[in-house]
Design a protein around this motif. Structure first.
Motif, short mmCIF file in Angstrom:
data_model
loop_
_atom_site.label_atom_id
_atom_site.label_comp_id
_atom_site.label_asym_id
_atom_site.label_seq_id
_atom_site.Cartn_x
_atom_site.Cartn_y
_atom_site.Cartn_z
N GLN A 210 0.83 -1.21 0.00
CA GLN A 210 0.00 0.00 0.00
C GLN A 210 0.86 1.27 0.00
O GLN A 210 0.35 2.37 0.04
CB GLN A 210 -0.93 -0.01 1.22
CG GLN A 210 -2.01 -1.08 1.10
CD GLN A 210 -2.86 -1.21 2.35
OE1 GLN A 210 -2.38 -0.99 3.46
NE2 GLN A 210 -4.12 -1.56 2.17
N ARG A 211 2.19 1.09 0.00
CA ARG A 211 3.09 2.25 0.10
C ARG A 211 3.97 2.41 -1.14
O ARG A 211 4.25 1.44 -1.84
CB ARG A 211 3.98 2.09 1.33
CG ARG A 211 3.19 2.21 2.63
CD ARG A 211 4.10 2.26 3.82
NE ARG A 211 3.43 2.40 5.11
CZ ARG A 211 2.27 1.92 5.50
NH1 ARG A 211 1.51 1.27 4.65
NH2 ARG A 211 1.82 2.08 6.73
N PHE A 212 4.43 3.67 -1.37
CA PHE A 212 5.37 3.95 -2.46
C PHE A 212 6.70 3.25 -2.19
O PHE A 212 7.14 3.24 -1.04
CB PHE A 212 5.57 5.48 -2.56
CG PHE A 212 6.53 5.88 -3.64
CD1 PHE A 212 6.12 5.99 -4.95
CD2 PHE A 212 7.87 6.10 -3.33
CE1 PHE A 212 7.02 6.33 -5.95
CE2 PHE A 212 8.78 6.44 -4.33
CZ PHE A 212 8.34 6.56 -5.64
N PRO A 213 7.39 2.67 -3.14
CA PRO A 213 7.03 2.54 -4.56
C PRO A 213 6.34 1.21 -4.86
O PRO A 213 6.04 0.91 -6.00
CB PRO A 213 8.39 2.58 -5.24
CG PRO A 213 9.29 1.85 -4.28
CD PRO A 213 8.77 2.14 -2.89
N PHE A 214 6.11 0.40 -3.77
CA PHE A 214 5.58 -0.95 -4.01
C PHE A 214 4.16 -0.92 -4.57
O PHE A 214 3.76 -1.80 -5.32
CB PHE A 214 5.65 -1.77 -2.72
CG PHE A 214 7.05 -1.88 -2.18
CD1 PHE A 214 7.98 -2.70 -2.80
CD2 PHE A 214 7.46 -1.14 -1.08
CE1 PHE A 214 9.28 -2.80 -2.32
CE2 PHE A 214 8.74 -1.23 -0.59
CZ PHE A 214 9.67 -2.05 -1.21
N ARG A 215 3.40 0.12 -4.17
CA ARG A 215 2.03 0.20 -4.66
C ARG A 215 2.03 0.36 -6.18
O ARG A 215 1.28 -0.33 -6.89
CB ARG A 215 1.33 1.39 -3.99
CG ARG A 215 -0.12 1.49 -4.38
CD ARG A 215 -0.91 2.38 -3.44
NE ARG A 215 -2.31 2.41 -3.85
CZ ARG A 215 -2.98 3.53 -4.12
NH1 ARG A 215 -2.39 4.71 -3.97
NH2 ARG A 215 -4.23 3.48 -4.51
N GLN A 216 2.90 1.26 -6.69
CA GLN A 216 2.97 1.50 -8.13
C GLN A 216 3.45 0.22 -8.85
O GLN A 216 2.92 -0.17 -9.89
CB GLN A 216 3.93 2.66 -8.42
CG GLN A 216 3.35 4.04 -8.16
CD GLN A 216 2.96 4.27 -6.69
OE1 GLN A 216 3.53 3.67 -5.79
NE2 GLN A 216 1.98 5.14 -6.47
N LEU A 217 4.45 -0.44 -8.23
CA LEU A 217 5.00 -1.68 -8.80
C LEU A 217 3.91 -2.77 -8.86
O LEU A 217 3.73 -3.44 -9.87
CB LEU A 217 6.15 -2.14 -7.90
CG LEU A 217 7.23 -2.99 -8.55
CD1 LEU A 217 8.03 -2.17 -9.55
CD2 LEU A 217 8.15 -3.57 -7.47
#
Ligand SMILES: [Zn+2]
Length: 506
Positions: free
Chosen positions: A109-116
């Motif tokens: 739910q957090r940057f950058p994992f959410r975008q990934l």
């Protein structure tokens, strides 16, 4: 996690929190979505989620804001608070529900994992039909006709294999878990005796050095049953010492010795037990024929269970009833597990001594002489009886009666009639799958696969054990035999591929 009737999962107007569970709307036609649901079901031990295959009816029932096309495009989850989460955000919120995947969900739910995560999810969601080709329900509870109509077999196999691959860690884990359960049950029943119904019913668990591999690997326990003076199915020669030990300890009064059918683990000690107790032997005429002489067993079975001796005179034929010490038992022919099978029923006590005529509601690796069509008719006959205690021939008792004490793994708290009717439903479903498959002239391997769609939990949960049984019995007991058991032309077992090859395919 379980399946709920639609009425229970729909939002109730006027209530702020109509549901305490996350409702997960997935594409029931997609093998990848189904595999993810299998994972979710394994993780979710406390029913935090309800998985619902998408249909117009389900969507309108759950939340009027849900649109069919949107839901088919990506995963939709409705939270207990009524919030709708979509795609990767839905995946991450579900992951946060379980300790095993909590970190993944939180980071997701957090940057950058959410975008990934969104990019990766987007790729799989867009390409899932080309990754799992046979959209159209081929791998769910598939009708073989649909498989043929909607997908070539190459596509079917690529999809079926992908379904297995995505679940392979679950298959392995389920295999390890059931292995641990089998070991625990084996240890708790080792040389054990269960005295029930004030001594009227006794279960003797039988052991032997090589026979012990069977309960450990496959979960089938070996037992002899004593009922009101009658000794039923007293084991194989390799379990004789174990039986003798029980007799020394319990000193039971035995007035008759009988066998429910002629399989090796049931008939190896008939004459021996008769000789040491003086009790006469009773068998059905067909069983007597199978035992004189007893045909040579395949070497694996002979090595592990033991080749039984031929039945010796004197012996008596079973008739419709068999007198016991204080009453009588009805003798009911129940072909299916094998042609000569009989069960014993005490109408007064409502006890059914089923032998191998009932081996659990789900049983997927039968012996080569099973005829499932005859078995269906026999089970329908058993449904007419009033049964309160069902005693299987391999160490399980189904009952709700309070005078049978708990014994986890042996005593199953289930209405015996319900257990039989579930078995009937399963066999009827299989019959339909197999009939359609043969009508469509599908290869037997494909028919077998459609009988074990990965969308059914038992298919992957028992996969490791079933395939282990196939391997170790050299194909004698297998899922393939289950398909064959519906197409027996007579009581002879079908030749194996090996036998056809050496006879030149005639
Ligand atoms: Zn049997």
């Amino acid at each position: 996690m379980s399946s709920f009737p639609l009425a229970e999962i729909v939002a109730t107007p006027g209530k702020e929190h109509p549901n305490s569970a996350y409702r997960v709307l997935y594409d029931g036609q997609c093998e990848i979505c189904q595999a993810c649901v299998s994972w979710l079901k394994t993780l979710d031990r406390t029913t935090k989620t309800i998985c619902l295959p998408i249909s117009a009816e389900v969507l309108s029932g759950v939340d009027s804001r849900l649109q069919l096309n949107d839901c088919l495009r990506q995963l939709h989850v409705v939270t207990p608070e009524g919030e709708i989460l979509v795609g990767w955000d839905a995946v991450a919120s579900l992951a946060r529900l379980f300790s095993f995947t909590w970190l993944l969900g939180t980071l997701g739910q957090r940057f950058p994992f959410r975008q990934l995560g969104k990019t990766l999810y987007g790729f799989v969601a867009t390409n899932r039909y080309s990754l799992s080709k046979c959209r159209g329900g081929a791998c769910r509870v598939a009708k073989p006709e649909t498989v043929k109509r909607q997908a070539r077999l190459g596509a079917f196999w690529s999809c079926y294999t992908l379904g297995f691959f995505l679940r392979s860690p679950l298959v392995l884990w389920a295999g390890i878990q059931s292995g641990a359960q089998r070991t625990s049950l084996f240890a708790r029943t080792y040389h054990k005796r269960l005295d029930l119904l004030n001594g009227k019913l006794t279960i003797l668990f039988l052991n032997g050095f090589l026979p012990n591999t069977v309960p450990l690997l496959f979960g089938e326990l070996f037992t002899a049953v004593l009922y009101d003076g009658v000794a039923i199915d007293p084991g194989s020669p390799k379990m004789r010492e174990s039986l003798a030990r029980h007799l020394r300890q319990a000193k039971p009064k035995i007035t008759k010795v009988i066998a429910t059918h002629a399989h090796e683990e049931h008939v190896g000690n008939l004459n021996w037990l008769s000789d040491i107790t003086g009790a006469p032997v009773y068998v059905s005429a067909m069983t007597a024929r199978f035992l004189t002489p007893f045909k040579k067993l395949p070497w694996v079975r002979a090595a592990i269970i033991g080749q039984p001796p031929n039945l010796k005179q004197p012996y008596h034929f079973l008739t419709d009833t068999l007198d016991t010490d204080t009453g009588y038992l009805q003798v009911i022919p129940t072909p299916g597990h094998c042609d000569d099978h009989v069960v014993l029923y005490d109408p007064k006590e409502k006890v059914l001594l089923a032998g191998d005529a009932f081996m659990g509601s789900y049983f997927a690796t039968p012996n080569p002489d099973v005829d499932s069509r005859k078995w269906l008719v026999s089970l329908e006959r058993l449904m007419e009886l009033d049964i309160e205690i069902l005693v299987e021939g391999h160490g399980h008792i189904h009952t709700l009666r309070a005078d049978i004490p708990d014994f986890p793994g042996v005593v199953i708290r289930q209405d015996p009639k319900l257990a039989i009717s579930q078995k009937l439903d399963y066999l009827r479903w299989l019959r339909e799958q197999i009939e359609v498959g043969f009508q469509e002239q599908l290869p037997i391997r494909v028919i077998e696969a459609t009988c074990f769609p990965w969308g059914k939990r038992t298919s992957w949960e028992s996969c490791a054990t079933d395939e282990c049984i196939r391997l170790l019995s050299l194909g004698h007991f297998s899922r393939t035999e289950l398909v064959r058991s519906f197409v027996r032309t007579n009581s002879d077992s079908l030749p194996t591929v090996y036998e056809i090859r050496i006879s030149g395919g005639e």
